[in-house]
Design a protein around this motif. Structure first.
Motif, short mmCIF file in Angstrom:
data_model
loop_
_atom_site.label_atom_id
_atom_site.label_comp_id
_atom_site.label_asym_id
_atom_site.label_seq_id
_atom_site.Cartn_x
_atom_site.Cartn_y
_atom_site.Cartn_z
N GLY A 126 0.80 -1.22 0.00
CA GLY A 126 0.00 0.00 0.00
C GLY A 126 0.83 1.26 0.00
N GLU A 129 1.57 5.24 -3.72
CA GLU A 129 1.52 6.69 -3.82
C GLU A 129 2.74 7.36 -3.19
OE1 GLU A 129 -2.39 8.09 -2.48
OE2 GLU A 129 -3.02 6.03 -2.89
N ARG A 133 8.50 9.28 -2.95
CA ARG A 133 8.82 10.24 -1.88
C ARG A 133 9.95 9.73 -1.02
NH1 ARG A 133 3.19 10.88 0.55
NH2 ARG A 133 4.42 10.61 2.44
N GLN A 134 10.76 10.65 -0.51
CA GLN A 134 11.84 10.25 0.40
C GLN A 134 11.24 9.61 1.64
OE1 GLN A 134 13.78 14.26 0.14
NE2 GLN A 134 15.61 13.06 0.58
N THR A 137 9.81 11.34 4.81
CA THR A 137 8.49 11.98 4.87
C THR A 137 7.39 10.99 5.26
OG1 THR A 137 7.89 11.54 2.57
CG2 THR A 137 9.19 13.52 2.98
N SER A 139 4.98 8.37 7.37
CA SER A 139 4.46 8.26 8.74
C SER A 139 5.04 7.00 9.38
CB SER A 139 2.95 8.15 8.70
OG SER A 139 2.58 6.90 8.15
N MET A 142 3.77 3.72 7.73
CA MET A 142 4.33 3.52 6.38
C MET A 142 5.79 3.13 6.48
SD MET A 142 2.72 6.97 4.81
CE MET A 142 3.47 6.91 3.20
N ARG A 145 6.20 -0.41 7.27
CA ARG A 145 5.90 -1.29 6.13
C ARG A 145 7.03 -1.30 5.11
NH1 ARG A 145 0.55 0.40 3.97
NH2 ARG A 145 0.57 2.09 5.47
N ARG A 171 -3.84 0.74 14.68
CA ARG A 171 -4.18 0.26 13.34
C ARG A 171 -2.93 -0.23 12.60
NH1 ARG A 171 -7.07 3.44 8.46
NH2 ARG A 171 -5.47 4.94 9.02
N GLN A 175 -1.81 -4.00 11.26
CA GLN A 175 -1.36 -4.29 9.90
C GLN A 175 -0.04 -5.05 9.91
OE1 GLN A 175 -1.39 -0.46 8.00
NE2 GLN A 175 -3.48 -0.76 7.28
N MET B 1 6.85 19.38 2.26
CA MET B 1 5.88 18.35 1.85
C MET B 1 5.09 17.88 3.08
SD MET B 1 6.57 14.84 -0.21
CE MET B 1 8.12 15.45 -0.80
N THR B 2 3.83 17.70 2.90
CA THR B 2 3.03 17.24 4.02
C THR B 2 2.88 15.73 3.96
OG1 THR B 2 1.06 17.59 2.73
CG2 THR B 2 1.68 19.37 4.22
N MET B 3 2.64 15.15 5.11
CA MET B 3 2.48 13.70 5.15
C MET B 3 1.01 13.35 4.89
SD MET B 3 4.90 12.23 8.11
CE MET B 3 4.89 13.52 9.32
N THR B 4 0.80 12.35 4.10
CA THR B 4 -0.57 11.91 3.82
C THR B 4 -0.67 10.42 4.08
OG1 THR B 4 0.07 11.64 1.53
CG2 THR B 4 -1.09 13.67 2.08
N PRO B 5 -0.59 10.05 5.33
CA PRO B 5 -0.56 8.62 5.63
C PRO B 5 -1.92 7.92 5.47
CG PRO B 5 -0.52 9.89 7.66
CD PRO B 5 -0.52 10.87 6.53
N GLU B 6 -2.98 8.69 5.54
CA GLU B 6 -4.30 8.05 5.61
C GLU B 6 -4.61 7.18 4.39
OE1 GLU B 6 -6.04 7.86 8.29
OE2 GLU B 6 -4.48 9.05 9.23
N ALA B 7 -4.53 7.79 3.20
CA ALA B 7 -4.92 7.05 2.01
C ALA B 7 -4.08 5.78 1.81
CB ALA B 7 -4.88 7.94 0.78
N PRO B 8 -2.74 5.88 1.81
CA PRO B 8 -1.97 4.67 1.56
C PRO B 8 -2.18 3.59 2.63
CG PRO B 8 -0.59 6.62 1.38
CD PRO B 8 -1.91 7.05 1.94
N ILE B 9 -2.35 3.99 3.88
CA ILE B 9 -2.44 3.01 4.96
C ILE B 9 -3.63 2.09 4.76
CG2 ILE B 9 -3.20 2.82 7.35
CD1 ILE B 9 -0.88 4.02 8.25
N HIS B 50 19.48 13.75 -3.87
CA HIS B 50 18.46 14.14 -2.91
C HIS B 50 18.96 15.18 -1.91
CE1 HIS B 50 15.34 11.46 -4.26
NE2 HIS B 50 16.14 10.42 -4.18
N VAL B 51 20.27 15.15 -1.64
CA VAL B 51 20.82 16.11 -0.67
C VAL B 51 21.96 16.87 -1.34
CG1 VAL B 51 21.59 16.37 1.72
CG2 VAL B 51 20.34 14.32 1.06
#
Lengths: 326, 281
Positions: A126, A129, A133-134, A137, A139, A142, A145, A171, A175, B1-9, B50-51
């Motif tokens: 999962g 997306e 990304r590095q 960044t 969570s 993630m 995983r 949660r 997983q 960049m903001t974290m968007t953990p919800e969708a992928p999780i 990257h750096v």
């Protein structure tokens, strides 16, 4: 190697760090295809044990075989194991995809195949997306995983997981448990370390309780809990002045020592069967001692330790002691 | 960049496809030493991508030293900066690249502190490849620094008589020496407690080593004991060799001595470093 070769066989593993015997004579016999849990508080030596078995640390004495390969034959051991350390087991500066491609290339995949395998793993975990990304960044969930995905670019025979769920939300923790169960169902042997009895309980077929570098108990979670007795009963009263009477009643009903705690309205009895707990609570109600709440649960790690060692986990010489969840 | 953990999780599904993915029994043959080193070299390049800030020290430092010493000493030592450049530039190239090798030890130290090395060390690959790959990445940084020094030299009026081949040979010689010397800093990096102390130790060695050499002035002008030391300093051979190659002059024994130093450094510090790398925990 035939089918009866154990996943891990360790004899008298010892590792010193200065004056400290981090690992103090550990024997392990871990059959293949199970989850084996090393349970213990911080600083007990769990991490050092798996680092030795993953060839990252050389034992001071003792020996071990991983699927029949002696630890001294480092490359043979490394070709069948994989390690997910507690921290930073992938490169934070690289993207998720780059990390996996790198590891695929190191395991001999051609460039195109490495890319394909990386994409397959990212999709399964999962992380599609987040692929570009590095990792820094990501969570916590993630991150864990991608750590595990990195460990199975080639499915290992033996997977070491060092505190795989420490710091994760419930949660994400569930997983990770699902992933571990799926890996074991597919034939991988998993050796994990944990501070949480409920994690060992949920996942591990066998558990070794580790303290001060020694295995102090070994068995299934049922056997360990049985050795402690069942859970503890905590009763909180409405009125503190009822406590002496309640203590006497509970001690008589349960035929067990009942302890007072620092909370002036609380009483704790350890090793109480559920039906006995229910009966005792009924008796309290019958004589008119009002309770504000009560709880009966499986023994905490603290209680297991208390029962096994006669002292709580938070020994004064252990500065790294962490919270022990009930 | 903001974290968007919800969708992928929420996208983690344990189904048959998942089970297939996690049970790959394919075992390609393990890659050889060169392939492993190149793969780790690729990692070093990705880190530069990257750096990119990590290129600042290796580019700013050479520009600074080249400008500073050309104008500081040029008039006094050779009458004019243009004439001094002919003498100084090949040497300052050597000095600059040798000085920035200290970033190898520090960079490795920081890299190791981040922890991903446990993963590499528990992978069945040719273990020295981990460090060789890092040094390959460093070579790219050194090459960039060399290009900056040489390009700046051209702008300031440096005209090498040795032609393109001579210049490339000189840069190649300097890079070979820098690669070999870097093993020393890797070893220091594996023993030191902090990245800062790696820096301190390498500075303490590199400053006298590069200044007590033929980089800035002709050793025959020095007091006897100093000249004796300078004549035995490998940096002198490196600077003289680089100068001879760039100017198309006879190289004498300089190139041989430099290459033998390279072999010696790698032969001694390579195994020591690898031993420490295997056992450090």
């Amino acid at each position: 190697m035939d089918d009866t070769t154990p996943a891990i066989k360790a004899r008298g593993l010892v590792k010193h760090y200065g004056e400290t015997r981090a690992v103090d004579g550990v024997d392990l016999d871990i059959p293949r295809g199970i989850v084996f849990g090393l349970l213990g508080p911080n600083g007990a030596g769990k991490t050092t044990i798996i680092r030795m078995l993953a060839t990252l640390v050389t034992p001071d004495s003792g020996s071990a075989e991983v699927l029949g390969h002696d630890l001294r034959d480092g490359d043979a051991v490394r070709s069948v194991v994989s390690l997910t350390g507690q921290f930073a087991s992938v490169d934070e500066d690289l993207t998720g995809s780059e990390n996996l491609i790198l590891l695929c290339r190191l395991r001999g995949f051609a460039r195109a195949r490495a890319r394909e395998r990386s994409a397959q793993l990212l999709a399964a975990f999962g992380l599609e997306e987040a692929a570009a990304r590095q990792v820094k960044t990501y969570s916590g969930g993630m991150r864990r995983r991608i750590d595990i995905a990195a460990s199975i670019v080639v499915t290992p025979e033996v997977l070491f997981l060092d505190e795989p769920t420490t710091g994760l939300d419930p949660r994400s923790r569930n997983q990770v448990w699902s992933i571990i169960r799926a890996l074991v169902a597919a034939g991988t042997t998993v050796l994990l370390t944990t501070q949480y009895l409920d994690e060992a309980d949920q996942l591990a077929d066998q558990i070794a309780v580790i303290e001060h570098g020694k295995v102090i108990a070994l068995g299934t979670s049922g056997e360990l809990k049985a050795s402690v007795g069942s859970g503890s009963l905590t009763v909180r009263l409405v009125n503190a002045e009822d406590r002496p009477a309640a203590l006497e009643l509970l001690a008589r009903e349960l035929d067990i020592d009942v302890e007072t705690s620092t909370d002036p309205v609380a009483l704790v009895a350890r090793g109480v069967q559920p039906d006995a707990a229910a009966a005792a609570l009924g008796e309290l109600a019958r004589v008119g001692i009002a309770t504000s709440d009560f709880a009966h649960g499986q023994p905490s790690l603290d209680e297991v330790f208390l029962a096994l060692t006669g002292r709580p986990t938070s020994s004064s010489d252990d500065h790294s002691h962490a919270e022990v969840p009930a | 960049m903001t974290m968007t953990p919800e969708a992928p999780i929420s996208a983690l599904v344990i189904d048959d496809a998942f089970r297939d993915t996690i049970t790959l029994r394919e075992r390609p043959p393990q890659p050889g030493p060169i392939a492993v080193s190149l793969t780790f070299g690729w990692r070093a390049l990705l880190k530069i991508k990257h750096v990119p800030e990590q290129l600042f020290d290796v580019t700013a430092f050479p520009i600074m030293t080249t400008l500073m010493f050309t104008y500081l000493f040029g008039g006094a030592l050779a009458g004019s900066t243009a004439e001094y450049l002919d003498f100084l530039l090949p040497g300052i190239l050597a000095q600059t690249i040798v000085l920035i090798t200290m970033y190898s030890g520090m960079g490795m130290r920081l890299d190791i502190e981040k922890g991903v090395f446990d993963r590499f060390r528990s992978t069945p690959v040719w273990q020295p490849g981990v460090l060789v790959g890092m040094l390959l990445g460093d070579l790219v940084r050194y090459l960039l620094a060399s290009t900056m020094v040489f390009g700046l030299g051209l702008i300031l009026g440096f005209r090498p008589d040795g032609g393109v081949l001579g210049v490339l040979a000189a840069i190649g010689l300097v890079l070979a020496f820098a690669f070999s010397l870097s093993w020393v800093w890797l070893l220091v990096g594996l023993y030191a407690r902090t990245a800062q102390s790696v820096m301190g130790i390498s500075m303490m060695v590199l400053f006298p080593l590069t200044f007590i050499s033929s980089v800035f002035v002709d050793p025959t002008t020095m007091p006897d004991p100093l000249e004796w030391a300078v004549d035995r300093n490998p940096i002198t051979f490196l600077a003289d060799g680089s100068r001879a190659l760039m100017q198309g002059d006879p190289v004498g024994n300089t190139v041989t001595v430099v290459l033998l130093s390279c072999i010696g450094l790698v032969a001694v510090f390579g195994p020591l470093t690898m031993r420490r790398f295997r056992t450090a925990s």
